[in-house]
Design an enzyme around this catalytic site. Structure first.
Site, PDB file in Angstrom:
ATOM      1  CG  ASP A 122      -9.408   2.401  -1.314  1.00 36.83           C
ATOM      2  OD1 ASP A 122      -8.251   2.480  -1.852  1.00 36.83           O
ATOM      3  OD2 ASP A 122      -9.338   2.146   0.106  1.00 36.83           O
ATOM      4  CG  ASP A 168      -2.303   0.653   0.966  1.00 43.08           C
ATOM      5  OD1 ASP A 168      -2.352   1.377   0.181  1.00 43.08           O
ATOM      6  OD2 ASP A 168      -3.380   0.305   1.766  1.00 43.08           O
ATOM      7  CD  GLU A 175       1.413   5.259  -6.999  1.00 45.49           C
ATOM      8  OE1 GLU A 175       1.830   6.373  -7.310  1.00 45.49           O
ATOM      9  OE2 GLU A 175       0.534   4.629  -7.945  1.00 45.49           O
ATOM     10  CD1 TRP A 176      -4.648   3.258  -3.224  1.00 49.63           C
ATOM     11  CD2 TRP A 176      -3.689   5.262  -2.732  1.00 49.63           C
ATOM     12  NE1 TRP A 176      -4.200   3.299  -2.001  1.00 49.63           N
ATOM     13  CE2 TRP A 176      -3.478   4.232  -1.581  1.00 49.63           C
ATOM     14  CE3 TRP A 176      -3.113   6.407  -2.221  1.00 49.63           C
ATOM     15  CZ2 TRP A 176      -3.059   4.412  -0.143  1.00 49.63           C
ATOM     16  CZ3 TRP A 176      -2.382   6.631  -0.994  1.00 49.63           C
ATOM     17  CH2 TRP A 176      -2.725   5.674  -0.027  1.00 49.63           C
ATOM     18  N   GLY A 177      -2.625   4.784  -8.400  1.00 45.01           N
ATOM     19  CA  GLY A 177      -2.478   5.484  -9.573  1.00 45.01           C
ATOM     20  C   GLY A 177      -1.805   7.036  -9.350  1.00 45.01           C
TER      21      GLY A 177
HETATM   22  C1  GLA Z   1      -5.843   1.395   1.157  1.00 43.38           C
HETATM   23  C2  GLA Z   1      -6.009   0.399   0.341  1.00 43.38           C
HETATM   24  C3  GLA Z   1      -7.206  -0.569   0.326  1.00 43.38           C
HETATM   25  C4  GLA Z   1      -6.875  -1.218   1.793  1.00 43.38           C
HETATM   26  C5  GLA Z   1      -6.694  -0.372   2.828  1.00 43.38           C
HETATM   27  C6  GLA Z   1      -6.008  -0.931   4.400  1.00 43.38           C
HETATM   28  O1  GLA Z   1      -6.917   2.417   1.501  1.00 43.38           O
HETATM   29  O2  GLA Z   1      -6.260   1.045  -1.087  1.00 43.38           O
HETATM   30  O3  GLA Z   1      -7.283  -1.335  -0.496  1.00 43.38           O
HETATM   31  O4  GLA Z   1      -5.826  -2.175   1.711  1.00 43.38           O
HETATM   32  O5  GLA Z   1      -5.732   0.828   2.612  1.00 43.38           O
HETATM   33  O6  GLA Z   1      -5.956  -0.276   5.115  1.00 43.38           O
END
Ligand code: GLA
Length: 404
Positions: free
Chosen positions: A207, A152, A185-187
């Site tokens: 997310d 993450d 890393e969410w892009g």
């Molecule tokens: C981030 C990730 C999620 C999950 C949470 C856990 O938000 O993007 O997919 O793994 O952390 O805390």
């Protein structure tokens, strides 16, 4: 002499470059990984009895037979502190028998075992992060028999994303066990541009939540709907392929959306060649939810050996047509109605050549005629010689597999 010196130098640089950039285990994830992850339903409320029950249901429900393989623990499995040697410790209250025993249990059922940590100093839920412990943590995971690591991006102020993920990738390589490396890393730093040799998949957005159309504000961050994630995928499709996948986040099938929304969500993720990580409580899965998650025809589209992501071929007035080239000259076509009322599509196959400009593939229905197979109703719907006409309810799809 100078020539010999520079040749030796060139060879050494070549070797070094090789270890720097081609470190990941190349053979893994040739098709998008499939599995189950604890986060979407349980967040950090996980423990051994709950999860062993989930493993058992994973097998008895038919998920394993449908192709799901990984069982992934997300955030919340650790104690709040490392031990005196700096090792991560599974929370002894949640996992009284330790993590190795749990991993062995997962493996004993013929599944692969995945775990979670974070590139920062702490995970998103505040547990110890891996920053500064990359090689030690990778060795620990290898000793437990971990097969998949989701990594993450919380608490990473001042850290360079490419460097941080490359360090962990090298650590996994050094630990010696083939582990699928899932960048989360969410892009933010466009991992599709640099992570191909670092890991097997990378999140392309923030997310997801169990909502189809609208995003949901969570105060400091925004949870994304199925459609808003979908809209971010078309422009990065050229970066995905066997062993390196865009990850539009885990599935929310069975977590509260309507049947048609779940069905559309699953279909679109299969069209996108997305990793298929179920995130529902398998023990309470309805027959409807199971019929979506285990639809073998859709899974075959997702898992097609070419590994090509669909492109948005047409979009007008809430109707979209997504096209995914498949192996053996087949192709999947998904009609999506994202408007708030039923709409009738009437599509004349012969009207236009459908071109995938990235992969240089054309479908000319004046030259070739294809049979149409509906992957949800399982009906044969004639051929491309005739126009395709069907009324699609709001937020629903029709997915066809076309065979010459
Ligand atoms: C981030 C990730 C999620 C999950 C949470 C856990 O938000 O993007 O997919 O793994 O952390 O805390």
């Amino acid at each position: 002499m100078n020539f010999i010196k520079s040749t030796v130098l060139a060879v050494l640089i070549g070797l070094f470059a090789n270890t720097t950039y081609a470190q990941k285990f190349e053979e893994l994830a040739q098709t998008p990984p499939m599995g189950w992850n604890s986060w979407n339903t349980f967040q950090t409320n996980i423990d051994e009895p709950l999860l062993k029950g989930m493993v058992d249901t994973y097998v008895s429900s038919g998920m394993k037979d449908a192709g799901y393989t990984y069982f992934v623990l997300d955030d919340g499995w650790m104690s709040m502190d490392r031990d005196k040697d700096g090792n991560l410790v599974a929370d002894p209250k949640k996992f009284p028998n330790g993590m190795k025993e749990f991993a062995d249990y997962v493996h004993s059922k013929g599944l692969k075992f995945g775990i979670y940590n974070c590139a920062g100093t702490k995970t998103c839920a505040g547990y110890p992060g891996t920053r500064g412990y990359e090689y030690q943590d990778a060795r620990l995971y290898a000793s437990w028999g971990v097969d998949y690591l989701k990594f993450d991006w919380c608490n990473t102020d001042g850290i360079n994303a490419k460097e941080a993920y490359t360090t962990m990738s090298l650590a996994i390589r050094a630990a010696g066990r083939p582990i699928v490396f899932s960048l989360c890393e969410w892009g933010n730093h466009q991992p599709w541009r640099w992570a191909k040799d670092v890991g097997q998949l990378w999140r392309s957005t923030g997310d997801i939540y169990a909502g189809f159309e609208k995003n949901l504000s969570k105060g400091s961050w925004t949870a994304l709907s199925v459609l808003s994630i979908l809209d971010k995928q078309d422009s990065i499709r050229q970066y995905a392929g066997p062993g390196h996948w865009n990850d539009p986040d885990m599935l929310e099938v069975g977590n509260g959306m309507k049947y048609n929304e779940d069905k559309a969500h699953f279909s679109l993720w299969c069209m996108l060649a997305a990793p298929l990580m179920a995130g529902n409580d398998l023990r309470k899965m309805s027959d409807q939810t199971k019929s979506i998650l285990t639809n073998k025809d859709l899974i075959a589209v997702d898992q097609d050996a070419l590994g090509i992501e669909a492109f948005r071929y047409y979009a007008f007035d809430g109707i979209e047509i997504w096209v995914k080239p498949l192996s053996n000259n087949e192709v999947a076509v998904c009609f999506l109605n994202r408007s708030n009322h039923p709409q009738t599509v009437n599509y004349n196959w012969k009207g236009h050549v459908i071109s995938d400009s990235v992969n240089k593939i054309d479908y000319n229905f004046n030259v070739d005629t294809y049979k149409l197979h509906d992957l949800w109703t399982k009906k044969e719907l004639g051929t491309t010689a005739k126009s395709f006409e069907q009324t699609i309810p709001s937020d629903d799809v029709v997915v066809l597999r076309l065979t010459k």
